[in-house]
Scaffold this active site. Sequence first.
Site, PDB file in Angstrom:
ATOM      1  N   HIS A   3     -15.189  14.529 -44.227  1.00  0.00           N
ATOM      2  CA  HIS A   3     -14.042  14.688 -45.122  1.00  0.00           C
ATOM      3  C   HIS A   3     -13.545  13.349 -45.647  1.00  0.00           C
ATOM      4  O   HIS A   3     -12.399  13.235 -46.060  1.00  0.00           O
ATOM      5  CB  HIS A   3     -12.930  15.456 -44.388  1.00  0.00           C
ATOM      6  N   GLU A  11      -9.155   5.270 -28.220  1.00  0.00           N
ATOM      7  CA  GLU A  11      -8.846   4.192 -27.274  1.00  0.00           C
ATOM      8  C   GLU A  11      -9.921   3.091 -27.343  1.00  0.00           C
ATOM      9  O   GLU A  11      -9.593   1.900 -27.292  1.00  0.00           O
ATOM     10  CB  GLU A  11      -8.729   4.763 -25.854  1.00  0.00           C
ATOM     11  N   GLU A  71      -7.760  -4.708 -30.773  1.00  0.00           N
ATOM     12  CA  GLU A  71      -6.716  -5.537 -30.146  1.00  0.00           C
ATOM     13  C   GLU A  71      -7.233  -6.890 -29.680  1.00  0.00           C
ATOM     14  O   GLU A  71      -6.573  -7.902 -29.866  1.00  0.00           O
ATOM     15  CB  GLU A  71      -6.189  -4.850 -28.883  1.00  0.00           C
ATOM     16  N   GLY A  94       0.836  -1.206   0.000  1.00  0.00           N
ATOM     17  CA  GLY A  94       0.000   0.000   0.000  1.00  0.00           C
ATOM     18  C   GLY A  94       0.864   1.246   0.000  1.00  0.00           C
ATOM     19  O   GLY A  94       2.060   1.182  -0.308  1.00  0.00           O
TER      20      GLY A  94
HETATM   21  C1  F6R Z   1      -2.775  -1.081 -25.864  1.00  0.00           C
HETATM   22  C2  F6R Z   1      -1.448  -1.108 -25.297  1.00  0.00           C
HETATM   23  C3  F6R Z   1      -0.333  -0.585 -26.131  1.00  0.00           C
HETATM   24  C4  F6R Z   1       0.655   0.207 -25.256  1.00  0.00           C
HETATM   25  C5  F6R Z   1       1.859   0.636 -26.100  1.00  0.00           C
HETATM   26  C6  F6R Z   1       2.831   1.470 -25.319  1.00  0.00           C
HETATM   27  O1  F6R Z   1      -3.723  -1.699 -25.065  1.00  0.00           O
HETATM   28  O2  F6R Z   1      -1.244  -1.545 -24.200  1.00  0.00           O
HETATM   29  O3  F6R Z   1      -0.807   0.198 -27.165  1.00  0.00           O
HETATM   30  O4  F6R Z   1       0.002   1.319 -24.745  1.00  0.00           O
HETATM   31  O5  F6R Z   1       2.526  -0.515 -26.590  1.00  0.00           O
HETATM   32  O6  F6R Z   1       3.341   0.775 -24.227  1.00  0.00           O
HETATM   33  P1  F6R Z   1       3.995   1.543 -23.031  1.00  0.00           P
HETATM   34  O7  F6R Z   1       2.938   2.337 -22.367  1.00  0.00           O
HETATM   35  O8  F6R Z   1       4.551   0.470 -22.139  1.00  0.00           O
HETATM   36  O9  F6R Z   1       5.076   2.399 -23.601  1.00  0.00           O
END
Ligand code: F6R
Length: 611
Positions: free
Chosen positions: A507, A484, A491, A104
């Site tokens: 566009h 996102e 994904e 924590g």
């Molecule tokens: C998507 C995801 C990836 C990461 C990207 C960057 O769900 O996890 O797109 O955000 O590979 O990774 P970091 O944040 O570790 O640099």
Amino acid sequence: MCGVIGATGAQDPLEIILEGLHRLEYRGYDSAGVALVEGDRLWRVREADGTRSVAALEVLARGAPAGSRTGIGHTRWATHGRPSPENAHPHFDCTGGLALVHNGIIENHAELSAGLVERGHTLASETDSEVLVHLLEEELDQGLVEAVRRCLPRLRGSFSVAVVHAGEPELIVGARRATPLVLGVADGEGLVASDIPALLGRTRRLFALADDEVAEVRPGEVRVTTVEGRVVEPTALTVEWDLEAAQKAGCDDFMSKEMGEQPKAVADTLLDRRKADGTLVLDELRLRVEELAAVDKVVIVACGSSYHAALVAKYALEHWTRLPTEVDIASEFRYRDPVLDGRTLAVGVSQSGETLDTLQALREAKRQGAKAMVVSNVVDSSMAREADGVLYTRAGPEIGVASTKCHLAQIVALELLALTLAQHRGTRGRPEVTELFERLSELPGKVAETLGRRKEVDQVADALAGARDFFFLGRHVGFPVALEGALKLKEISYLRAEGYPAGELKHGPIALIEPGTVVVAVATRNPLWEKMLSNVEEVRSRGATVVLVADDGDEETARRADHVLWVPPVEPLLSPVVNVVPLQLLAYRLARALGHDVDRPRNLAKTVTVE
Ligand code: F6R
């Protein structure tokens, strides 16, 4: 996230502790340690060899004293202080007679440690945890249990702790607030752990400790009292899970568990950031106030979900600080000959802190003389070590490849950075910064409320079964939310999903809209809400199935939708933290319905250390 374990009364407590630590490894950790009570002394070993630390401890433990009946162990996921043997738990008091493990964050550690130093204590680590063992040292006159009772009210933050005292060799004292602690009883053994999996191999007679209760764990028995000393009956836990299910806290997969941890990830990232006088402080930032005040441009570099968090931050930074803010995909930035100088603040956003493109982008920024900082979830990651400053998200380890809780924590951390810059630059007054911090502090509750609507989201997802083409639309901060939402869906479900700023539709992309296309739009109330509704009408009239993220009770928006994902209303600039949640849940349900492994999507890796 740290893991805690303790055992007393066993023939070989060390064996139980090491096995428990192995069972906690799935949570991710960077260092580990064990302490045993040996006669009237304590014996300790600690290792900071990353994910090999528990195996390394096993080797060191060959030198453990025989005959000890009590001990505690810990796996650490660093938040305060880098991973190192000195920062690894168990921590000792000044006499070496008390040992403590902690999971924590002790929010008021700075204030407590200043008092301890004044009273002559020597703190041997950079951790927040160590303060508690020294506070206990001062209160030991009536034994360890009473000492814990006296100290708990002085702590702010979240904790689950286990403590042993050389003077009381068959006792472990446990306590918790806002972080779980489980007690176990086996034949002649008393056990304690932060998580059920650590104890599953030993016993199924388990009990939960509640907030601010104190557990006395002795061979074959546990006794629970309140801080005032009133005896309470601990709640028995019925555990039907096997080890794997227990590691996922009974959830079907890590993604589901980690989505559920989002309120805590957000709350922990906010902990400890505001002084009593209302000033925001980002302790680990390492950049001086004057350096921050002198910044005249912000450049943020990131990849994937981290890039989307950065896009949200651009709106907040420009609005609150009036600093020109550029956001770049790291792999593009490093090759595009960017223009930076000594007054530029370059911010890398990376949950792992290891993504090669982001690391190289930060190096390029430093090469051009910019101040480089990183927002990372991993203490002492490569980026954290190389940057001039760092701001940690405290989401705990994320195991699911598709980022959920780290993404939310990144948005919150970046908004904290924006508010801190606004404060130092004087672009927002104290009352407004205070007000916005209060609104940020409400987010964990609102995220929890949104997660509580999972069944309704599932129904929407089920109604969309069979759809193959998805568009996600948003405006203003709703645009990165749309990106996102689309990324999460593609994904883990492998369905075609594109995120667009809604104003861009005409566009080009609108040519793709036809009956059967699903359009998911972020249509919560903000200054561009009416324009968003016009865009929704455009896709509706072309036969799209429309799903809208809408504020609770907003029937005017709901009228335009085939399906609504309701969310509690939130201040527009902070709304992505809540609005992205139903999109994660939607992607999750659609992916599961298609039978995909959401934790390990095809072709993807959690940390990308190649170009
Ligand atoms: C998507 C995801 C990836 C990461 C990207 C960057 O769900 O996890 O797109 O955000 O590979 O990774 P970091 O944040 O570790 O640099």
